[in-house]
Design an enzyme around this catalytic site. Structure first.
Site, PDB file in Angstrom:
ATOM      1  CG  ASP A 164      -1.673   1.155   1.436  1.00 38.24           C
ATOM      2  OD1 ASP A 164      -2.731   1.352   0.295  1.00 38.24           O
ATOM      3  OD2 ASP A 164      -2.691   1.093   2.269  1.00 38.24           O
ATOM      4  CD  GLU A 215      -0.184   5.463  -3.982  1.00 44.65           C
ATOM      5  OE1 GLU A 215      -1.447   4.090  -4.258  1.00 44.65           O
ATOM      6  OE2 GLU A 215       0.291   6.083  -2.660  1.00 44.65           O
ATOM      7  CG  ASP A 270      -7.791   4.615   0.005  1.00 42.10           C
ATOM      8  OD1 ASP A 270      -8.314   3.521  -0.041  1.00 42.10           O
ATOM      9  OD2 ASP A 270      -6.943   5.402   0.415  1.00 42.10           O
TER      10      ASP A 270
END
Length: 810
Positions: free
Chosen positions: A408, A411, A483
């Site tokens: 997670d 990015e 999300d």
């Protein structure tokens, strides 16, 4: 007056010339050199290299530099040896031709046009601009055909057809995005164009910030551009969309077979703790007989959010807990973020410094950014030694009993969301900056994690889930769409995003069922769980502070419906597993946009129908809002059976279909084979020894490949599997189950053949020439209170599941 006109004319000419100098195109061809597999053309303002990769795939490299940049993390294919092509040059152009396509490159100015072998124009540069530079930004402008549609681009919001929209690729942490927000978490700069019954693919292999414009804010051209690096792109031409996907995944790789358990239902929230809550959750699934394979551990399992640690109070003995979970038939997955806390005596930090594993500023200082644990450093996953170092960090997790890893925040997400562009990455020895490597970071983190797990798992298949990625990610990881929010709009958007990922080579994908960011209504949760049962990656996830969101959290009526759809998912695992196998061979996605099979059908692009998709080759799924108890459905060409009651429909047909909360509209394509198994609570539990093979009558010949293996190891790569081609032939009144390929022994010793729509079938069928009795019975496809009568008067026969050819005649 004449002077004024002359002055205006001169000014206009000067203005045009000045504007043209701001945008510099390739100009004219000056010279060329033939190469082993193509040609290099030197132009006024740059260089063009054309490489024939295959009869259907051509690579175009355009640069202003003397050297071409060929390095790619995405592309694993090399130009095929022995591809037959011709190269002819005349005064006006170069013509490169294979047995499938023809590329014409004009000389004055240099422009490219791609034709199929019949001479039909498929894709062409815009006549005026072609490929041009504005400062360091390089753009390729393409002719925009009147009827042209654009599909794919991976994880993008919006409609199935991208026409009229523009998109940016810059991996971004975007909580609660809506149906038009862009960019999001991952980058796959590959799209499929379609016009005049012709299809092609464009893959822009540049990892910098890129832009795609499909007629947004103008109607003159489409274009794709890069803010750094060169214009390196592939042109793919073939007869249909599935072949385009096959060629693209030949270039960028296909997924390996995932562990079977990762196809089951998975329960997650931010976060389950302490240990007692995790064990209670697992036991409740078993007590309520709701199938589930995986429990996920979000960041609260860690000590102060530090990766590769356990909170000693919440989880005092992780191995003991995980052993208990294993006995209950559960696999366990932990979240791992890339940020490693800057903390003296914290082993990953200290060891990473010693191993020179972290990304740095140009002056050699290690970069740090703030995230969950506080100030953190970040592994340089583009450095080979750092990838190996990272992979070894999972040893303790795996020794304790962790089965998979959730990557997670990759990015890279940091507080402030503005990492300096001068950060330096190793890039496998070709140093680059954040501008080129941001979009690669999550991809290479997933790679390092997968490769590390694979080395540590003693032959078992790894499982990785990522939030961020780049083209080629399918080789290492599944992906979810980040999300999302608990709304009907997000549920349907998630469907389109997974469809788009499938069009872009990524089969193992899904969204957070019921919406991560807030509370779902009981109806929305239930509807979403039924849609999720027909999604490649099936996980429910909920944010911290939201209401409980387990299958039993919304009342007994909803629990019953949810249980039925989760159980149906497990009953369908032989069918689903076969679809995953197909993806490993051809790249065909498990969840398939109707644009793959029905590309030229105008109706599938309409707002009412663009969410519909095929799950595997045969099941047409119609996602509908939780408030809709009657849904307008479009059945494309062919014949279709109602999944629940066997009612038969003719395709090219719109209709209203009753869709109460307990009944998601699902249809079966005529001619289908749907293998199913008896109910289990987990993939660890063996089903009965009978495979239920549902066969749906059609007027046309059809086929299906059934696949089975042990589900957890790599010996399938050496032929340890069961693979069987199944052919339905209505003209000969026969079904042929070909001789089994592979050395694995099927767990199913018997076949129960269930015949749907066989009006001419009598009381017997011939099995390899021997008469066998056929019984009439009721076969409910799922245990739920649907008012439809459950497949009344369906015919069936039970036979031995022999490895030799089985001929069924009626």
């Amino acid at each position: 007056m004449k002077f004024a006109i002359l002055l205006i004319s001169f000014t206009s000419i000067f203005t045009i010339a000045e504007a043209q100098s701001l945008s510099q195109s390739l100009g004219n061809s000056n010279s060329s050199v033939k190469t082993e597999n193509g040609i290099i053309i030197h132009t006024d303002n740059g260089n063009v290299k054309v490489i024939v990769y295959s009869a259907n795939v051509i690579k175009i490299d355009i640069t202003r530099n003397e050297q071409f940049s060929d390095f790619s993390y995405a592309v694993i294919a090399n130009p095929e040896s022995g591809v037959k092509y011709s190269m002819v040059e005349n005064n006006d152009n170069y013509a490169l031709e294979t047995d499938s396509i023809k590329l014409i490159i004009t000389k004055r100015p240099v422009r490219l046009a791609l034709y199929n072998i019949e001479g039909k124009l498929i894709n062409a540069d815009d006549d005026a601009f072609g490929t041009s530079w504005i400062d360091n930004e390089i753009t390729t402008y393409k002719k925009l055909f009147p009827s042209e549609r654009f599909l794919g681009l991976g994880e993008k919001t919006g409609d199935l057809d991208r026409r009229g929209r523009g998109y940016e690729n810059w991996n971004t942490d975007f909580f609660g995005y809506d149906s038009r927000n862009d960019p999001l978490y991952s980058t796959i700069p590959f799209y499929i164009g379609n016009h005049d019954s012709l299809v092609y693919g464009i893959f822009l292999d540049n990892s910098s910030k890129t832009h795609f414009n499909f007629g947004a804010s103008q109607n003159r051209f489409s274009f794709f551009s890069t803010e750094a690096g060169d214009m390196n792109y592939f042109m793919i031409c073939n007869s249909n969309v599935s072949k385009i996907i096959e060629s693209y995944t030949w270039l960028t790789g296909r997924m390996p077979m995932p562990p079977l358990w990762s196809l089951g239902f998975q329960q997650c929230r931010y976060s389950y703790f302490p240990e007692s809550e995790v064990l209670s959750l697992a036991q409740t699934f078993r007590d309520k007989k709701i199938p589930c394979d995986v429990i996920w551990f979000d960041i609260h399992y860690m000590q102060n959010y530090k990766v590769f640690t356990w909170d000693s109070i919440r989880f005092p003995n992780p191995k003991r807990m995980l052993d208990r979970m294993d006995k209950l038939g559960f696999k366990n997955i932990v979240i791992v973020d890339p940020g490693i806390k800057v903390e003296k005596n914290y082993a990953p930090y200290e060891d990473g410094l010693k191993n020179d594993a972290f990304i740095k500023y140009p002056d050699g200082t290690v970069y740090s950014g703030e995230v969950w644990p506080g100030w953190c450093v970040f592994t340089d996953f583009t450095k080979p030694s750092a990838r190996i170092w990272w992979g070894k960090l999972f040893k303790e997790n795996i020794d304790e009993g962790i089965d998979g890893v959730w990557c997670d925040m990759n990015e890279i997400a940091t507080w402030g969301q503005l990492i300096p562009n001068n950060i330096v990455f190793n890039n496998d020895g070709i140093s680059t900056t954040h501008k080129m490597d941001r979009n690669l970071y999550g991809f290479q983190m997933s790679r390092a994690t997968y490769e590390g797990e694979k080395k540590l798992l003693s032959g078992k298949r790894p499982f990785v889930l990522t939030r961020a990625g780049y083209a080629g990610l399918q080789r290492y990881t599944a992906i979810w769409t980040g999300d999302n929010l608990p709304t009907d709009e997000h549920m349907l958007l998630g469907v389109r995003m997974v469809n788009s990922l499938g069009l872009s080579g990524v089969s193992f994908a899904g969204d957070d069922v019921s919406g991560f960011g807030g509370d779902a209504t009981p109806q929305l949760y239930t509807r979403w769980m039924s849609v999720g049962a027909f999604c490649p990656f099936y996980r429910s996830h909920k944010m911290y502070g939201a209401r409980d969101s387990e299958p039993w959290s919304y009342g007994e009526d909803m629990e019953q419906v949810v249980r039925s759809y989760v159980q149906l998912r497990y009953n369908l695992l032989p069918y689903i597993y076969s679809a995953f196998y197909e993806s490993t061979v051809t790249g065909m996605p498990v969840q398939r946009s109707l644009a793959i099979n029905y590309t030229n059908d105008e109706k599938i692009y309409q707002g009412n129908y663009e969410n519909q998709y095929l799950f595997g080759s045969s099941l047409l799924v119609v996602p509908c809002p939780s408030s809709h108890f009657s849904e307008k459905v479009y059945l494309p060409a062919g014949e279709w059976y109602d999944f629940y009651n066997n009612m038969k429909y003719t395709g090219n047909n719109e209709m209203y279909y009753e869709s109460p909360i307990e009944k998601l509209p699902v249809f079966v394509k005529a001619g289908s084979f749907i293998p199913m198994q008896s109910p289990v609570q987990t993939t660890v539990q063996l089903p009965s020894d009978t495979l239920f093979l549902h066969i749906y009558y059609s007027q046309n010949t059809s086929s299906f490949i059934y696949y089975e293996d042990a589900g957890d190891r790599f010996d399938y790569e050496n032929g340890v599997f069961v693979k069987r081609n199944m052919v339905f032939d209505p003209l000969k009144h026969q079904i042929v189950l070909d001789k089994v390929q592979g050395s694995y022994s099927s767990q199913f010793k018997n076949l129960k053949l269930i015949f749907h729509g066989f009006q001419e079938m009598k009381n017997t069928v011939k099995i390899n020439g021997t008469e066998t009795g056929v019984k009439t019975g009721n076969f409910p496809m799922m245990e739920v209170n649907i008012k439809d009568k459950p497949l009344l008067n369906t015919l069936s026969a039970v036979i031995k599941n022999k490895n030799d050819q089985i001929l069924i005649q009626w």
